[in-house]
Design a protein around this motif. Structure first.
Motif, mmCIF file in Angstrom:
data_model
loop_
_atom_site.group_PDB
_atom_site.id
_atom_site.type_symbol
_atom_site.label_atom_id
_atom_site.label_comp_id
_atom_site.label_asym_id
_atom_site.label_seq_id
_atom_site.Cartn_x
_atom_site.Cartn_y
_atom_site.Cartn_z
ATOM 1 N N LEU A 52 0.699 -1.209 -0.129
ATOM 2 C CA LEU A 52 0.020 -0.139 0.182
ATOM 3 C C LEU A 52 0.837 1.261 0.284
ATOM 4 O O LEU A 52 1.674 1.413 0.864
ATOM 5 N N ALA A 53 0.581 1.749 -1.022
ATOM 6 C CA ALA A 53 1.580 3.526 -1.117
ATOM 7 C C ALA A 53 0.475 4.586 -0.630
ATOM 8 O O ALA A 53 -0.658 4.506 -1.214
ATOM 9 N N THR A 54 0.961 5.717 -0.250
ATOM 10 C CA THR A 54 0.260 6.887 0.062
ATOM 11 C C THR A 54 0.687 7.825 -1.048
ATOM 12 O O THR A 54 1.977 8.268 -1.083
ATOM 13 N N PHE A 55 -0.330 8.714 -1.598
ATOM 14 C CA PHE A 55 0.028 9.764 -2.649
ATOM 15 C C PHE A 55 -0.741 10.906 -2.161
ATOM 16 O O PHE A 55 -1.875 10.702 -1.750
ATOM 17 N N PRO A 56 -0.437 12.222 -2.479
ATOM 18 C CA PRO A 56 -0.831 13.372 -2.357
ATOM 19 C C PRO A 56 -2.174 13.552 -3.240
ATOM 20 O O PRO A 56 -1.825 13.252 -4.654
ATOM 21 N N THR A 99 -4.870 16.723 1.344
ATOM 22 C CA THR A 99 -5.592 15.082 1.500
ATOM 23 C C THR A 99 -4.529 14.240 0.791
ATOM 24 O O THR A 99 -3.814 14.574 0.027
ATOM 25 N N VAL A 100 -4.885 12.982 1.094
ATOM 26 C CA VAL A 100 -4.042 11.809 0.414
ATOM 27 C C VAL A 100 -4.957 10.632 -0.048
ATOM 28 O O VAL A 100 -6.231 10.586 0.446
ATOM 29 N N PHE A 101 -4.349 9.863 -1.044
ATOM 30 C CA PHE A 101 -5.081 8.679 -1.154
ATOM 31 C C PHE A 101 -4.124 7.606 -1.270
ATOM 32 O O PHE A 101 -3.065 7.814 -1.265
ATOM 33 N N HIS A 102 -4.584 6.390 -0.974
ATOM 34 C CA HIS A 102 -3.990 5.116 -0.973
ATOM 35 C C HIS A 102 -3.962 4.325 -2.070
ATOM 36 O O HIS A 102 -5.358 4.126 -2.606
ATOM 37 N N MET A 103 -3.206 3.678 -2.558
ATOM 38 C CA MET A 103 -3.263 2.562 -3.398
ATOM 39 C C MET A 103 -2.828 1.124 -3.240
ATOM 40 O O MET A 103 -1.344 1.261 -2.675
ATOM 41 N N ILE A 104 -3.330 0.387 -3.470
ATOM 42 C CA ILE A 104 -2.939 -1.144 -3.242
ATOM 43 C C ILE A 104 -3.732 -2.088 -4.141
ATOM 44 O O ILE A 104 -4.558 -2.182 -4.475
#
Length: 337
Positions: free
Chosen positions: A124-128, A135-140
């Motif tokens: 799981l990586a976190t991006f702005p 805010t951020v979003f996560h991708m997995i």
């Protein structure tokens, strides 16, 4: 809170790893950083004054070209292996490395172990979010599993939602399935079957398919996909950000005095843009679905990304997200393959 650090992992180890640990040790008195690696090299960075930094000497390290599984099994004295074993034994609470990604995945899965009910852990990586820099979003998954099943993507949605709730305070994080169109019938057999499972998952707030061009604009709080696609998207985002900043720099320096004056006037704005595109400030990639937190930062990480990753691990440990995850999957046997 005790964090096991593979001090010999990464292109700039141990110097930059230790420097980042020193910054974190200064700020967070409630964590202890246990550095695994060559003691004489680690001490060269001046850690003597920090009571919350410990050293465990190791003579071996896992190289970037080493075979992941074979190196974990044969290099018993390697810094990554000894750090992973310490987490398995409960001596430390989390594992952090900038080293060989495949070896870290193997160490997490084979040594620390999967949480009961989780078929395959995902990265799981976190991006702005570019639509809102706060805010951020996560991708997995962004690279743990090149071949995934619909079940895996459905579990990633639950994992990602729990992480977003507990670590970033989202009450009902939205979940989007990365696809080549927004219509329900779009995509491969994998995404179509995953869509059906996601729609029925009571633990998530599923909003449907999301196209790659929309993810940076905050289309969803959690983006789920298979590891092959996720890793390709991750590297595309990273490469695009680097290329954009390079093009802007060339345009300013190679187009005369007016461009240079304009660049000087825009200096603060360009710095804000660079900071926004730098997802390393949100920490490393979490190998989610194990019995303990395992976090990977970029192999070329310097002092600053190391510090941010340690801060991220501290937030994870304080949120108790892993305990909640383990409890959820242990009491939901139907999630198991």
């Amino acid at each position: 809170m005790r964090i096991a650090v593979d001090a010999m992992g990464g292109d700039n180890a141990p110097s930059e790893i230790v420097k980042g640990c020193i910054v974190a040790a200064k700020e967070f008195s409630d964590i202890t950083l246990v550095l695994y690696g060559k003691e004489e090299l680690i001490r060269q960075e001046g850690i003597e004054e920090f009571k919350n930094i410990e050293i465990v000497h190791t003579d071996e390290k896992i190289l970037s070209e080493d075979d992941p599984v074979r190196s974990i099994r044969r290099k018993k004295e390697a810094s990554m292996v000894k750090a992973a074993v310490s987490v398995k034994k409960g001596e430390n609470d989390a594992l952090f490395s900038a080293g060989n990604t495949g070896a870290l995945l193997a160490a997490g899965t084979l040594l620390i172990g999967r949480a009961k009910g989780v078929d395959r852990p995902g990265l799981l990586a976190t991006f702005p979010s570019l639509s809102d820099g706060d805010t951020v979003f996560h991708m997995i998954d962004v690279g743990a599993n090149a071949d995934s099943k619909p079940l895996n993507i459905n579990q990633y949605a639950t994992l990602g939602s729990l992480y977003s709730k507990r670590v970033h305070g989202k009450q009902a994080p939205t979940v989007g399935l990365l696809n080549n169109g927004t219509e329900e019938n779009k995509g491969s057999m994998l995404t179509k079957e995953a869509y059906q499972l996601l729609e029925k998952n009571p633990e998530i707030n599923f909003i449907g398919n999301v196209e790659a061009r929309e993810i940076l604009n905050g289309a969803a709080d959690v983006i789920v996909t298979d590891g092959f696609t996720g890793n390709a998207v991750l590297k595309t985002i990273e490469g695009t950000a680097i290329s954009m900043m390079g093009l802007l720099k060339d345009s300013i320096y190679n187009n005369g005095m007016k461009a240079k004056i304009g660049g000087l006037l825009l200096k603060d704005s360009l710095k804000n843009m660079k900071d926004l595109l730098d997802y390393s400030k949100h920490g490393g990639a979490v190998l989610f679905g194990l019995k303990a937190p395992v976090i990977k930062t970029h192999g070329s990480a310097t002092e600053e990304p190391v510090y941010y990753t340690i801060r991220q691990i501290r937030d994870m440990l304080q949120s108790h997200v892993l305990e909640e995850l383990i409890d959820y999957f242990e009491h939901n046997e139907e999630q198991m393959p």
